[in-house]
Design a protein around this motif. Structure first.
Motif, mmCIF file in Angstrom:
data_model
loop_
_atom_site.group_PDB
_atom_site.id
_atom_site.type_symbol
_atom_site.label_atom_id
_atom_site.label_comp_id
_atom_site.label_asym_id
_atom_site.label_seq_id
_atom_site.Cartn_x
_atom_site.Cartn_y
_atom_site.Cartn_z
ATOM 1 N N ILE A 89 0.841 -1.198 0.000
ATOM 2 C CA ILE A 89 0.000 0.000 0.000
ATOM 3 C C ILE A 89 0.881 1.254 0.000
ATOM 4 N N ALA A 90 1.932 1.214 0.789
ATOM 5 C CA ALA A 90 2.841 2.363 0.829
ATOM 6 C C ALA A 90 3.538 2.564 -0.508
ATOM 7 N N GLU A 91 3.988 1.465 -1.120
ATOM 8 C CA GLU A 91 4.653 1.560 -2.426
ATOM 9 C C GLU A 91 3.712 2.091 -3.498
ATOM 10 N N HIS A 92 2.445 1.738 -3.371
ATOM 11 C CA HIS A 92 1.437 2.140 -4.352
ATOM 12 C C HIS A 92 0.893 3.535 -4.065
ATOM 13 N N SER A 93 1.309 4.108 -2.945
ATOM 14 C CA SER A 93 0.796 5.424 -2.521
ATOM 15 C C SER A 93 -0.718 5.410 -2.387
ATOM 16 N N THR A 139 -4.910 -0.866 -10.521
ATOM 17 C CA THR A 139 -5.324 0.540 -10.484
ATOM 18 C C THR A 139 -4.086 1.421 -10.502
ATOM 19 N N PRO A 140 -4.228 2.651 -10.951
ATOM 20 C CA PRO A 140 -3.063 3.561 -10.979
ATOM 21 C C PRO A 140 -2.567 3.869 -9.567
ATOM 22 N N ASP A 141 -1.303 4.289 -9.475
ATOM 23 C CA ASP A 141 -0.742 4.681 -8.180
ATOM 24 C C ASP A 141 -1.557 5.827 -7.596
ATOM 25 N N GLY A 142 -1.737 5.760 -6.262
ATOM 26 C CA GLY A 142 -2.463 6.811 -5.576
ATOM 27 C C GLY A 142 -3.967 6.605 -5.543
ATOM 28 N N THR A 143 -4.431 5.503 -6.043
ATOM 29 C CA THR A 143 -5.882 5.231 -6.045
ATOM 30 C C THR A 143 -6.360 4.944 -4.630
ATOM 31 N N ARG A 150 -11.642 -19.903 7.961
ATOM 32 C CA ARG A 150 -10.836 -18.698 8.197
ATOM 33 C C ARG A 150 -9.714 -18.563 7.167
ATOM 34 N N GLY A 151 -8.972 -19.646 6.924
ATOM 35 C CA GLY A 151 -7.844 -19.568 6.009
ATOM 36 C C GLY A 151 -8.256 -19.224 4.592
ATOM 37 N N ARG A 152 -9.375 -19.790 4.132
ATOM 38 C CA ARG A 152 -9.807 -19.531 2.753
ATOM 39 C C ARG A 152 -10.389 -18.130 2.611
ATOM 40 N N VAL A 153 -11.066 -17.623 3.646
ATOM 41 C CA VAL A 153 -11.569 -16.253 3.578
ATOM 42 C C VAL A 153 -10.385 -15.279 3.545
ATOM 43 N N ALA A 154 -9.354 -15.572 4.311
ATOM 44 C CA ALA A 154 -8.155 -14.732 4.260
ATOM 45 C C ALA A 154 -7.543 -14.755 2.859
ATOM 46 N N GLN A 155 -7.540 -15.928 2.215
ATOM 47 C CA GLN A 155 -7.019 -16.030 0.849
ATOM 48 C C GLN A 155 -7.849 -15.173 -0.111
ATOM 49 N N ILE A 156 -9.183 -15.187 0.050
ATOM 50 C CA ILE A 156 -10.047 -14.363 -0.811
ATOM 51 C C ILE A 156 -9.756 -12.882 -0.583
ATOM 52 N N MET A 157 -9.590 -12.487 0.687
ATOM 53 C CA MET A 157 -9.270 -11.084 0.980
ATOM 54 C C MET A 157 -7.964 -10.668 0.320
ATOM 55 N N ARG A 158 -6.952 -11.508 0.385
ATOM 56 C CA ARG A 158 -5.661 -11.186 -0.244
ATOM 57 C C ARG A 158 -5.830 -10.992 -1.747
ATOM 58 N N ILE A 159 -6.646 -11.872 -2.347
ATOM 59 C CA ILE A 159 -6.864 -11.762 -3.804
ATOM 60 C C ILE A 159 -7.552 -10.448 -4.136
ATOM 61 N N LEU A 160 -8.575 -10.071 -3.373
ATOM 62 C CA LEU A 160 -9.314 -8.840 -3.657
ATOM 63 C C LEU A 160 -8.441 -7.611 -3.417
ATOM 64 N N LEU A 161 -7.659 -7.603 -2.327
ATOM 65 C CA LEU A 161 -6.773 -6.467 -2.065
ATOM 66 C C LEU A 161 -5.674 -6.359 -3.116
ATOM 67 N N ASP A 162 -5.083 -7.497 -3.460
ATOM 68 C CA ASP A 162 -4.030 -7.491 -4.475
ATOM 69 C C ASP A 162 -4.583 -7.014 -5.809
ATOM 70 N N ASN A 163 -5.808 -7.420 -6.120
ATOM 71 C CA ASN A 163 -6.452 -7.005 -7.367
ATOM 72 C C ASN A 163 -6.670 -5.494 -7.378
ATOM 73 N N ALA A 164 -7.111 -4.944 -6.222
ATOM 74 C CA ALA A 164 -7.384 -3.506 -6.145
ATOM 75 C C ALA A 164 -6.108 -2.680 -6.258
ATOM 76 N N ILE A 165 -4.984 -3.207 -5.768
ATOM 77 C CA ILE A 165 -3.730 -2.450 -5.801
ATOM 78 C C ILE A 165 -3.029 -2.569 -7.145
ATOM 79 N N ARG A 166 -2.960 -3.802 -7.677
ATOM 80 C CA ARG A 166 -2.162 -4.033 -8.885
ATOM 81 C C ARG A 166 -2.839 -3.537 -10.148
#
Length: 477
Positions: free
Chosen positions: A348-352, A388-392, A370-386
């Motif tokens: 998040i910091a690198e992506h501003s 989208t443009p920096d600073g989104t 719990r483990g699979r929901v955490a995996q889904i969260m990682r996928i959704l967060l990674d998708n939102a960061i990677r």
């Protein structure tokens, strides 16, 4: 193909067997049984006739009419009744009570026919005298079956004579014989028609089945054809329609497989070639320390990319094989989201990224793994960061809505175009091949479904939101 293994021959023989069985039933129920039924009916009619003309013959018991008068009356009754009438009397000199009638000897007083022979049934006559009512039965006379009705003639309630009505059943036998011959004559052409018609119908059905069989063989060899024509609404038409749907799905799977192989090959080839090039460069002893460190950082990123791709492929294979076992427990989505967000702080910091966390202290409880929901969260967060443009801006929130526990990851990126929205959860689909193989959202969607939940996408220009909906744990607040 052997003759009896052919579908058309089997169906034709089935038609033949059914027709033969039907005619056999007709023969034994309509031909044999009606003969006895007709004879019973004729005998019943004769009983009614005897009752009708009983008063006429009982008039002969009054006085002592001459024999010609008796013969005339008997012949008149016989002609009206359309039966032979024989008037019997018995020898009253026989010892024993008359009511018993077992020792009575009967002889003819008058007969409507000129010939000497006449049908008689002594037991029937004695029974009629004893019971003082009409008795009926069958006998054989003149080589044929006849029906007999013994009618006692009473004077002041005492039997004086017995009128024996007899009627042959020659016309019944002729009628039954006629029906039998017609049924037998109709059987052969009916069987031929059934065999021919069954074969023609079966050949048409076999042709349609063979068309589907040939198309299935082509599909098995990987040759997808145009959809087969659906020319009826029957079961074969439904089979053809289902086959066309199956072929289209297999075509899509095959295209997806080829696309995946091409994408996976590209994803694997690029970092591998890159790593190979950097290895060659690192072998140069003249590199300065800063350049060497830059190369190592780049190689570390390529290795991470390879690791993620291999994990995604492994997860997909395990999902397809049913090798992933899910546990069911009560999970606080807000607490779990905070834990996962901690893993993404460097990214998040690198992506501003301006991160907005809307997680209640007492978060919604979900019944899930719990483990699979955490995996889904990682996928959704990674998708939102990677993607989208920096600073989104990225927003993470948890809610309980309509009995479901929800976790939403939203961003203020450019949004997804309409084609991408409908295919976002399809395997191997990616709108940006340079940033992934398009496996993450497909894995997340399948995991959510395995936990009786789903992922809902809402996107428009300027915003995209993925919401994970899971069954709420009823024990939560």
């Amino acid at each position: 193909m052997r003759p009896f293994r052919s579908l058309s021959n089997k169906i034709a023989l089935l038609f033949f067997a059914i027709t033969a069985a039907a005619f056999a039933v007709i023969y034994f129920t309509v031909v044999t049984q009606p003969e006895s039924s007709l004879e019973e009916r004729r005998l019943h009619d004769l009983e009614l006739v005897a009752d009708r003309y009983k008063p006429n013959l009982e008039g002969l018991l009054i006085g002592d009419p001459a024999q010609p008068k008796v013969d005339t009356k008997v012949r008149a009754v016989a002609e009206a009744a359309e039966a032979r009438v024989t008037l019997f009397t018995w020898d009253e000199a026989i010892e024993g009570p008359q009511d018993d009638a077992r020792n009575l000897l009967f002889y003819v007083r008058s007969d409507s026919a000129e010939q000497q022979a006449y049908p008689r049934d002594v037991a029937l006559l004695r029974r009629a005298v004893r019971t003082r009512r009409s008795e009926s039965g069958f006998a054989t006379f003149g080589g044929g079956d006849v029906g007999l009705v013994a009618q006692p003639l009473l004077l002041e309630g005492v039997p004086q004579r017995v009128a024996l009505y007899s009627r042959d059943f020659e016309e019944v036998e002729e009628t039954v014989s006629f029906i039998r011959s017609r049924v037998l004559l109709a059987t052969l052409p009916a069987l031929l028609i059934a065999l021919t018609g069954g074969y023609l119908v079966a050949r048409g059905l076999a042709r349609r089945v063979g068309r589907v069989e040939a198309a299935a063989a082509d599909v098995a060899r990987g040759n997808f054809k145009d959809p087969l024509p659906v020319d009826s609404d029957d079961e074969l038409g439904q089979l053809t329609r289902t086959f066309n749907e199956m072929q289209e799905q297999l075509r899509e799977v095959e295209l997806a497989r080829k696309e995946f192989i091409a994408t996976a090959s590209h994803e694997l080839r690029t970092p591998i070639f890159s790593l190979g090039g950097f290895v060659e460069l690192l072998q140069d002893e003249d590199l300065d320390e800063e350049t060497r460190r830059e190369f190592l950082d780049t190689m570390s990123g390529q290795v991470a990319r390879l690791q993620k791709l291999s994990v995604d492929l492994l997860d997909l294979s395990r999902l397809d094989a049913g090798g992933i076992e899910l546990e069911s427990e009560s999970v606080d989505l807000a607490e779990l989201a905070r834990t996962v967000l901690g893993e993404f702080r460097p990214a998040i910091a690198e992506h501003s990224t301006d991160l907005h966390v809307l997680l209640p202290e007492d978060g919604p409880l979900a019944r899930c793994d719990r483990g699979r929901v955490a995996q889904i969260m990682r996928i959704l967060l990674d998708n939102a960061i990677r993607h989208t443009p920096d600073g989104t801006d990225v927003t993470v929130r948890a809610d309980r809505i309509n009995g479901a526990a929800e976790l939403t990851v939203a961003d203020t990126g450019p949004g997804l175009p309409e084609p991408a929205r409908s295919k976002a959860f399809e395997r191997f689909y990616t709108g940006d091949a340079a940033r992934g193989a398009g496996l993450g959202l497909a894995i997340a969607s399948e995991l959510a479904e395995r936990m009786e939940g789903r992922i809902v996408l809402a996107s428009q220009p300027g915003s995209t939101a993925f919401t994970l909906e899971l069954p709420s744990d009823g024990s939560g607040s």
